[in-house]
Design an enzyme around this catalytic site. Sequence first.
Site, mmCIF file in Angstrom:
data_model
loop_
_atom_site.group_PDB
_atom_site.id
_atom_site.type_symbol
_atom_site.label_atom_id
_atom_site.label_comp_id
_atom_site.label_asym_id
_atom_site.label_seq_id
_atom_site.Cartn_x
_atom_site.Cartn_y
_atom_site.Cartn_z
ATOM 1 C CD GLU A 1 -2.809 -0.971 2.683
ATOM 2 O OE1 GLU A 1 -2.862 0.115 3.045
ATOM 3 O OE2 GLU A 1 -3.182 -2.279 2.919
ATOM 4 C CG ASP B 1 -9.548 -5.507 1.981
ATOM 5 O OD1 ASP B 1 -8.534 -4.892 1.290
ATOM 6 O OD2 ASP B 1 -9.836 -5.227 2.806
ATOM 7 C CB THR B 2 -7.895 -2.919 -2.659
ATOM 8 O OG1 THR B 2 -6.742 -3.471 -2.631
ATOM 9 C CG2 THR B 2 -8.145 -2.158 -1.376
ATOM 10 N NE ARG C 1 -14.564 -7.333 2.284
ATOM 11 C CZ ARG C 1 -13.317 -6.834 2.629
ATOM 12 N NH1 ARG C 1 -13.141 -5.699 2.603
ATOM 13 N NH2 ARG C 1 -12.343 -7.674 3.170
HETATM 14 N N1 LIG Z 1 -0.705 8.638 7.642
HETATM 15 C C1 LIG Z 1 -1.913 8.630 7.053
HETATM 16 N N2 LIG Z 1 -2.422 9.524 6.337
HETATM 17 C C2 LIG Z 1 -3.444 9.745 5.741
HETATM 18 N N3 LIG Z 1 -4.327 8.628 5.664
HETATM 19 C C3 LIG Z 1 -4.068 7.327 6.215
HETATM 20 C C4 LIG Z 1 -2.915 7.372 6.963
HETATM 21 N N4 LIG Z 1 -2.612 6.179 7.644
HETATM 22 C C5 LIG Z 1 -3.810 5.648 7.366
HETATM 23 N N5 LIG Z 1 -4.656 6.195 6.673
HETATM 24 C C6 LIG Z 1 -5.765 5.950 5.983
HETATM 25 O O1 LIG Z 1 -6.716 4.737 6.423
HETATM 26 C C7 LIG Z 1 -6.533 3.695 5.982
HETATM 27 C C8 LIG Z 1 -6.212 2.401 6.542
HETATM 28 O O2 LIG Z 1 -4.930 2.506 7.271
HETATM 29 P P1 LIG Z 1 -3.937 1.442 7.207
HETATM 30 O O3 LIG Z 1 -2.661 2.104 7.929
HETATM 31 O O4 LIG Z 1 -3.796 0.681 5.857
HETATM 32 O O5 LIG Z 1 -4.828 0.236 8.255
HETATM 33 P P2 LIG Z 1 -5.295 -1.076 8.004
HETATM 34 O O6 LIG Z 1 -4.046 -2.038 8.492
HETATM 35 O O7 LIG Z 1 -6.303 -1.035 9.059
HETATM 36 O O8 LIG Z 1 -5.402 -1.425 6.444
HETATM 37 C C9 LIG Z 1 -5.539 3.799 4.648
HETATM 38 O O9 LIG Z 1 -5.906 2.996 3.489
HETATM 39 C C10 LIG Z 1 -5.851 5.115 4.477
HETATM 40 O O10 LIG Z 1 -6.882 5.612 3.429
HETATM 41 MG MG LIG Z 2 -4.195 -0.971 4.892
#
Ligand SMILES: Nc1ncnc2c1ncn2[C@@H]1O[C@H](COP(=O)(O)OP(=O)(O)O)[C@@H](O)[C@H]1O
Ligand SMILES: [Mg+2]
Length: 395
Positions: A259, A278-279, A359
């Site tokens: 990601e 999942d995406t 989901r």
């Molecule tokens: N530092 C950040 N700045 C902006 N958006 C964030 C940030 N961290 C997470 N997000 C948003 O939150 C979503 C989920 O965070 P993520 O770290 O991927 O956690 P998870 O493990 O739950 O997927 C990301 O896909 C993004 O949309």
């Molecule tokens: Mg994530």
Amino acid sequence: MRPVARILLLGSGELGREFTIAAKRLGAYVIACDSYEKAPAMQVADDYEVLSMLDDEALAAVIEKHRPDHIVPEVEAIRTEVLLDFEDKGYSVVPSARATMLTMNRDRIRDVAANELGLVTSRFLYAETLEEMRAAVKTVGIPCVVKPVMSSSGKGQSIVTAEEAVDAAWDYAVEGMRGDRQRVIVEAFIAFDYEITLLTIRTRQGVLFCEPIGHRQELGDYRESWQPTPMSKTALAAAQDMARKVVDDLGGYGLFGVEFFVAGEQVIFSELSPRPHDTGMVTLISQNLTEFDLHARAILGLPIPHIHLNGASASAVLLADRHAEDFRIEGLAEALAPAPGVETDVRLFSKPVTRPNRRMGVALALAREGTADDARAAARAAVAKLSIVYAGEVQ
Ligand SMILES: Nc1ncnc2c1ncn2[C@@H]1O[C@H](COP(=O)(O)OP(=O)(O)O)[C@@H](O)[C@H]1O
Ligand SMILES: [Mg+2]
């Protein structure tokens, strides 16, 4: 016939279900594990086991019982120390026990990515007490994002936009954390233009990439994803370079969902899953080989001659809004009805119970001659035709 391989699947959700189908098509025998009966992958697997995968003895017993050729984790919540033990005994853990261990802890994978591999990440600090978190927020700056180091699907995660919100963010994180480590990551909020998942496959022949997948997240879970996402050559090259570095470091063979946030030409590494993402369910319609086929081939050491995008594609999720055991899903015919310029499809996961935001299915759309926006509109239109009808409710 003797199976091509015996696979012990740890986690039996919708991703595991599609993986099971992909692996079985190639002649594998799949034993699907999860904490409840009739989980989506169990319904299509050869055999199943119900256990808590966080229970080290139960997990070890299941591995001993089935002696699989490959242990394939589908979720993060697994007692990964057990996987390390079995890898030491000669078992194949996909992609590697180290990868599963590092990625289930946000701080461990972040330390590797940022400090050891030098990938570009958001500014971040860790905190183990409210005091430490207050200090971390001051240093990182507001707005920032607070996440428990062990959590998924946005659990315990919040954005701090004002100093007064720090205490509530701490409480929320402590409530949402899994495992026994009370620790959060405080990271700078990135005002990205868009975010992507770069499906990256590590094979014996080298590292391969799918076209980047764009996605939209809400309340910690993805709502829609699409492919391709227009990216400049420079930005794509930067993402691929970082993805290659991190999967090569984690080692083993399989598909990873890496990601990134993209702001202008800047590409920022966020996190990764050492397994289908999942995406990436959009690949159920967008590619000649889905992310599940690719994972299965990489694991089994089979060739992947080429990955072909069929055209602009999208997925949109169907979510439940309450707890229920007696329900049905309606509107399948309408969701699959012909629409000009697009092909649509649906996957219903057949989960035995609903929960708020669980989901339950996904709609897929392919606009061969169109744009990703056309495909997104079609996937959204298709999913809007599906409805969960709860018992006792009048339609
Ligand atoms: N530092 C950040 N700045 C902006 N958006 C964030 C940030 N961290 C997470 N997000 C948003 O939150 C979503 C989920 O965070 P993520 O770290 O991927 O956690 P998870 O493990 O739950 O997927 C990301 O896909 C993004 O949309
Ligand atoms: Mg994530």
